[in-house]
Design an enzyme around this catalytic site. Structure first.
Site, PDB file in Angstrom:
ATOM      1  N   ASP A 648       0.759  -1.180   0.046  1.00  0.00           N
ATOM      2  CA  ASP A 648      -0.177  -0.245  -0.109  1.00  0.00           C
ATOM      3  C   ASP A 648       0.764   1.233  -0.007  1.00  0.00           C
ATOM      4  O   ASP A 648       0.463   2.252  -0.675  1.00  0.00           O
ATOM      5  CB  ASP A 648      -0.916   0.241   1.212  1.00  0.00           C
ATOM      6  CG  ASP A 648      -1.898   1.070   1.007  1.00  0.00           C
ATOM      7  OD1 ASP A 648      -2.952   0.964   0.305  1.00  0.00           O
ATOM      8  OD2 ASP A 648      -2.009   1.939   1.891  1.00  0.00           O
ATOM      9  N   LYS A 652       1.268   4.350  -2.792  1.00  0.00           N
ATOM     10  CA  LYS A 652       1.451   5.590  -2.642  1.00  0.00           C
ATOM     11  C   LYS A 652       2.593   6.255  -3.225  1.00  0.00           C
ATOM     12  O   LYS A 652       2.563   7.273  -3.803  1.00  0.00           O
ATOM     13  CB  LYS A 652       1.231   5.931  -1.177  1.00  0.00           C
ATOM     14  CG  LYS A 652      -0.213   5.608  -0.905  1.00  0.00           C
ATOM     15  CD  LYS A 652      -0.187   5.879   0.808  1.00  0.00           C
ATOM     16  CE  LYS A 652      -1.635   5.193   1.511  1.00  0.00           C
ATOM     17  NZ  LYS A 652      -1.603   5.268   2.817  1.00  0.00           N
TER      18      LYS A 652
END
Ligand SMILES: NC(=O)C1=CN([C@@H]2O[C@H](COP(=O)(O)OP(=O)(O)OC[C@H]3O[C@@H](n4cnc5c(N)ncnc54)[C@H](O)[C@@H]3O)[C@@H](O)[C@H]2O)C=CC1
Ligand SMILES: N[C@@H](CC=O)C(=O)O
Length: 783
Positions: A648, A652
Site C-alpha cells: 500500500d 502511494k
C-alpha cells in the site's frame, strides 16, 4: 450505570416524542400517530401530546364567550372519542364529568384561562392512552402539572423531583405526558405559551438527559423557506443547534419559540418529521462544520407591529421585555439604542392589544407603531462572519423599501424588516440567490464499506450546504458493494441506503447504461481490481472519476492511457485520498509544480495503519492484536496484508513519484513483515499470528536495545523510491508522530534546507470520507 440528580439511569436514556395537535386532530391522524409509536417509540420513552387539533381554540372561545359554547365543544370531543375508541364509554363518562366541572368553574369564575385550556391536553393524553391500551400497547398517561414546576421564565424548579417522578414510572410502559402544562412556584396550573408542547418535550428531554427528541408535526422537516410561499424550497437534512435556536427565536412555524433553549446545556438530537413520512426529516445536531458561513434557511414572519418606545432606561427595557415574556408575548428584532434611549421591537399583530395594555401599565411612551411589517431572516451557522454572504444578502435588499436591517445577538442570523406587501418578493429573490440550483450531475458510489458508508453519511448530512456551494442539487443515483446494489432514477440521499439488488455479476453497470454519454460522477471507494479494470469504459462513457482505490493511480501505464482519454472527453479524475487520506499532499505538490518549484524529494511515513500499529506497539501486547484493532478502526486496507507487505505504501510512493515525473527511479522495497509469514489465504495469515508476533517482538527488542523505534518509511526522488522498515532515533522527523499520523517532508528548490512538512491523520473513515467529499465538490464546481 449513569445518574441524573442521584437517580440511576440506563446508558440508553429515554427518547421523547412530541405529537402536535394537527397530528392528533382526527381518527386518521391518530392512526398515523399509532403507527409511528409502534415503529419508533420504545417502552421506556416519553410521549408528549398537544390537545387534539381545534380543541384549544374551542376552549378559548368557551373561556372568552361563556358556557353556551360548551355544547359544541362537547359534541366535537365526544365524536372524536367515539370514532377513535372501540369502547369509548369509560372515557365518555370522565369527559362528561370534566365538562360539568368546567361549566360550574366558569359560572363561579373560579377557573383561570390556564385551567380551562388544560382540558385540551388532558383529554388528548387520555384518548391516546386508551386507544393504545385497546391495541395492547402498555402505557400510562400523566398530567404534567404533577411533574413540572417552572419559574417565571419557564425554567424548571426542583428538576431532581421531576426526574424522580419520571423515572419512577418506568416499567409501566410508555409514559404519555400532557404537553403545554406545568405548575408555577405558587402551585397554580399554568400553560407554557403558544406551541408550548414543543417546549415541554425539550424540557423533559433535558431533564432526562435524553439523546433524542422527536418533534412529530405536520411537515417533514425544516425547509430552505416556507414551501407554501416558495414552492421550490427544499427540505434541509440537518441544522446545527445554533441554527435551530436562531430559527426558533424568529417565531418559525416548525421550531417554536424557546423550543431549543432547554437543550443548550444538555444537547440532544432533535428530529423534526411528520408521521408516515418517507423522508428522514430534519435532524438538529449539536455541531457541524460543514455549511459554515452559508445560508441554510430563510425564515419569514409577517403581520408584525413595529413599536418604538422613547425615553426608556436600559434596566427598564429589560424589565419591560420580561413582562412581555411573562405575558407569553413573543418579541422580534429587539434593538435598544443606548444613546437615544429608544427601544424598538416587533410583536405579532394578535398580541398588539395586550402589548399596548402592558405599555400603558408600565407608564412607557410609545412614539411610533407601524403595522403590517414582515421580518425576513437569513439563518446559517456563523453567516455573520462571512462578509461575502452578508454583502450578497444586503445587495439583494437594495431594490426593496427596507425599514430596518437587524443584527440579532447571535452570529447565525441577519434580519430584514419591510412592509408585508413586499415580503414575499424579497423572500423569493433571496431564495433564488441562495438556493437556485442547476440540474444535478448524477453520482454513483461503488464500495459501501468503511469509507463508502461514512462518505454517504456526510453527503446526506451536508446536502443543503454542498448544494449551495456547488450551485446544483446533489443526486446520488446508485450505491453498490461487491454483492448488492441499490439504484434510483431519482436521488437516494433522502432514503435509507440498503443495497439489496443482486450485483454478483456487476449488474449495476447495466442499470447505469442510461447514463452513457451523459455527465456522471463515479466514485470508486473499493480496493477492487474488477472496478479498476473498468476505468477506461467509465471514461469512454463520458463520466468523471474519483478514486480512493489506488490500483490505477499507482500504475503508470494504465493511468497515462486513462489521462489521455480523460483529456479527449474533457472529464476529471481526482485521486487525492489515495495518498495521505485527506491530507493535501497531491494538491500541494501540484501547486508547487504549477508555480515553477522543483520538488527534489518527498520522505516520510505514508501509511496510516503502520504508523498506528508501530506507534502503539510496545513489546507487551501481541503485535497482531494491534493489527486486528487497526483493521477494526478502518485504518488498514480491506486485506491488512496490503499494508503489512508494504504494497500500500509502495503504491502511494508510485502515485507521488508519477506526479513528480520520477519515472526512471530505481526501486528498493522491503516489506514490513516478510512475505513467507503472509502467504496463503487471509484465514491462514490470521492463524499465523503467533509467528508474526514473535518476529516483530524480536525486531522491537533489537531496536529498543539501541534506543530506537521501528518505523515504516518511504522516500522518493528522481533516483530512488525506497520503501522499508527502519530503525529511527528520537531526532528523526517521524519520531514522536501521533499513532496513525502521516508525515510528508518535501524538499524542493524553494524549500531548500528547510523542508515543507505536511503532517496529520493518514487513514480512517472520517478523514478519508471528508477527502472524497472535497474531491466531489471540486469536480462538481468545475463540471
Ligand atoms: N481506510 C482508509 O483510511 C483509507 C482507505 N482508502 C481506500 O478506500 C478504499 C475502501 O476502503 P475501505 O472502505 O476501508 O474498505 P472496505 O473493505 O470497508 O470497503 C470496500 C467496499 O468495496 C466493495 N467492493 C469490493 N469489490 C467491489 C466491486 N467489484 N463492485 C462494487 N463494490 C465492491 C466491498 O463490498 C465493500 O463494500 C480502499 O481502496 C482503500 O485503499 C484510501 C484512503 C484511506
Ligand atoms: N491502509 C491505508 C489507508 C489509506 O490509504 C493506510 O494505512 O495508510
Amino acid at each position: 450505570m449513569a445518574e441524573i440528580y442521584g437517580q440511576p439511569v440506563a446508558r440508553e436514556t429515554p427518547a421523547v416524542h412530541k405529537f402536535g395537535g394537527s397530528s392528533l386532530k382526527d381518527v386518521t391522524a391518530i392512526s398515523s400517530v399509532i403507527r409511528t409509536i409502534r415503529s419508533h417509540v420504545r417502552t421506556e420513552d416519553v410521549v408528549v401530546v398537544s390537545a387534539n387539533g381545534g380543541v384549544t381554540d374551542q376552549l378559548i372561545q368557551v373561556f372568552n364567550d361563556g358556557t353556551h359554547r360548551l355544547p359544541a365543544l362537547r359534541e366535537s370531543v365526544q365524536q372524536l372519542v367515539t370514532t377513535v375508541l372501540d369502547q369509548p364509554d369509560a372515557l365518555l363518562v370522565s369527559l362528561l364529568e370534566d365538562l360539568e366541572l368546567l361549566s360550574s368553574g366558569l359560572s363561579q369564575t373560579t377557573l383561570s384561562v390556564h385551567d380551562v385550556l388544560a382540558y385540551g391536553e388532558l383529554w388528548s393524553a387520555q384518548l391516546l392512552s386508551a386507544r393504545l391500551h385497546e391495541l395492547g400497547i402498555p402505557n400510562h398517561w400523566r398530567d404534567a402539572r404533577d411533574i413540572l414546576t417552572v419559574d417565571a421564565q419557564n425554567n424548571p424548579v426542583n428538576p431532581a423531583k421531576a426526574v424522580q417522578i419520571l423515572l419512577d414510572s418506568k416499567g409501566e410502559g410508555i409514559q404519555i405526558l400532557t404537553g403545554f402544562l406545568a405548575r408555577n412556584e405558587a402551585g397554580q396550573g399554568i400553560t407554557l405559551g403558544r406551541n408550548g408542547s414543543d417546549y415541554s418535550a425539550t424540557l423533559v428531554a433535558s431533564l432526562l438527559r435524553s439523546s433524542a427528541v422527536y418533534l412529530w408535526t405536520d411537515v417533514d422537516g425544516v425547509y430552505t423557506a416556507d414551501p407554501h410561499v416558495i414552492p421550490e424550497a427544499r427540505r434541509i437534512p440537518t441544522l446545527t443547534l445554533g441554527e435551530a435556536q436562531a430559527l426558533s427565536e424568529l417565531g418559525s412555524h416548525v421550531l417554536h419559540h424557546k423550543t431549543i433553549n432547554p437543550l443548550l446545556q444538555h444537547p440532544a438530537r432533535i428530529i423534526i418529521n411528520t408521521c408516515d413520512s418517507d423522508t428522514l426529516g430534519t435532524d438538529v445536531v449539536e455541531q457541524s462544520r460543514a455549511g459554515e458561513g452559508q445560508v441554510k434557511t430563510l425564515a419569514h414572519k409577517s403581520q408584525l407591529v413595529q413599536l418604538t418606545l422613547a425615553g426608556i432606561h436600559e434596566l427598564r427595557t429589560r424589565q419591560f421585555q420580561a413582562e412581555l415574556t411573562a405575558g407569553q408575548i413573543n418579541q422580534y428584532a429587539c434593538h435598544y439604542d443606548k444613546t437615544r434611549q429608544v427601544l424598538q421591537l416587533c410583536v405579532e399583530q394578535v398580541d398588539f392589544f395586550r402589548t399596548s395594555q402592558l405599555i400603558r401599565q408600565a407608564g412607557l411612551t410609545l412614539v411610533q407603531q407601524l403595522s403590517g411589517v414582515s421580518l425576513i431572516s437569513a439563518v446559517g451557522h456563523n453567516i455573520r462572519q462571512n462578509h461575502r454572504v452578508i454583502s450578497q444578502l444586503l445587495g439583494r435588499t437594495a431594490r426593496f423599501d427596507v425599514l430596518n436591517i437587524h443584527y440579532p445577538g447571535n452570529d447565525h442570523t441577519l434580519c430584514v424588516l419591510l412592509a408585508d406587501e413586499q415580503a414575499e418578493a424579497l423572500l423569493a429573490d433571496l431564495h433564488a440567490a441562495c438556493f437556485d440550483l442547476a440540474p444535478s450531475i448524477p453520482i454513483v458510489v461503488l464500495g459501501y464499506g468503511n469509507i463508502g458508508q461514512q462518505f454517504i453519511r456526510i453527503l446526506k448530512d451536508n446536502k443543503a450546504s454542498i448544494e449551495q456551494r456547488v450551485k446544483q442539487s446533489l443526486s446520488l443515483v446508485a450505491v453498490a458493494n461487491s454483492r448488492h446494489y441499490q439504484y434510483a432514477g431519482e436521488c437516494l440521499l433522502d432514503e435509507v441506503i440498503v443495497p439489496d439488488q443482486d450485483n454478483t455479476s456487476g449488474e449495476i453497470y447495466q442499470r447505469l447504461s442510461d447514463y452513457i454519454n451523459k455527465p456522471l460522477v463515479l466514485i470508486d471507494l473499493t480496493a477492487s481490481e474488477a472496478v479498476a479494470a473498468r476505468y477506461p469504459e467509465f471514461v469512454a462513457n463520458g463520466w468523471h472519476l474519483i478514486s480512493a482505490n489506488k490500483l490505477v493511480a499507482a500504475d503508470d501505464i494504465r493511468a497515462s492511457h486513462l489521462e489521455a482519454e480523460l483529456e479527449k472527453q474533457h472529464r476529471r479524475w481526482l485521486t487525492n485520498t489515495t495518498v495521505g487520506a485527506a491530507l493535501p499532499i497531491q494538491s500541494s505538490l501540484r501547486k508547487l509544480i504549477e508555480s515553477g518549484d522543483q520538488v527534489q524529494a518527498v520522505n516520510g511515513v505514508f501509511s496510516g495503519s503502520l504508523s498506528w500499529i508501530f506507534g502503539q506497539y510496545d513489546g507487551q501486547r501481541p503485535f497482531m492484536e494491534w493489527v486486528r484493532q487497526a483493521h477494526a478502526n478502518a485504518y488498514t486496507e480491506p486485506d491488512p496484508r496490503d499494508d503489512l507487505s508494504g504494497q500500500d505504501v509502495y503504491r502511494k510512493a508510485l502515485i507521488l513519484a508519477r506526479q513528480l515525473g520520477f519515472n526512471e527511479a530505481r526501486v528498493v522495497f522491503t516489506p514490513a513483515i516478510p512475505d513467507e509469514l503472509m502467504a496463503g489465504t487471509l484465514e491462514q495469515f490470521w492463524a499465523r499470528s503467533a509467528a508474526i508476533d514473535e518476529h516483530v517482538a524480536g525486531l522491537w527488542k533489537a531496536a529498543n536495545e539501541q534506543g530506537k523505534s521501528l518505523c515504516y518509511l518511504a522516500s522518493i526522488s528522481s533516483q530512488e523510491i525506497n520503501v522499508s522498515l527502519q530503525l529511527i532515533d528520537q531526532q528523526h522527523p517521524a519520531a514522536g508522530l501521533r499513532p496513525g499520523d502521516n508525515i510528508f517532508v518535501i524538499d524542493s528548490a524553494w524549500y531548500a534546507g528547510n523542508p515543507l512538512v505536511i503532517q496529520g491523520p493518514g487513514a480512517g473513515r472520517e478523514v478519508t470520507a471528508a477527502g472524497v467529499l472535497n474531491d466531489l465538490i471540486e469536480v462538481l464546481q468545475s463540471a
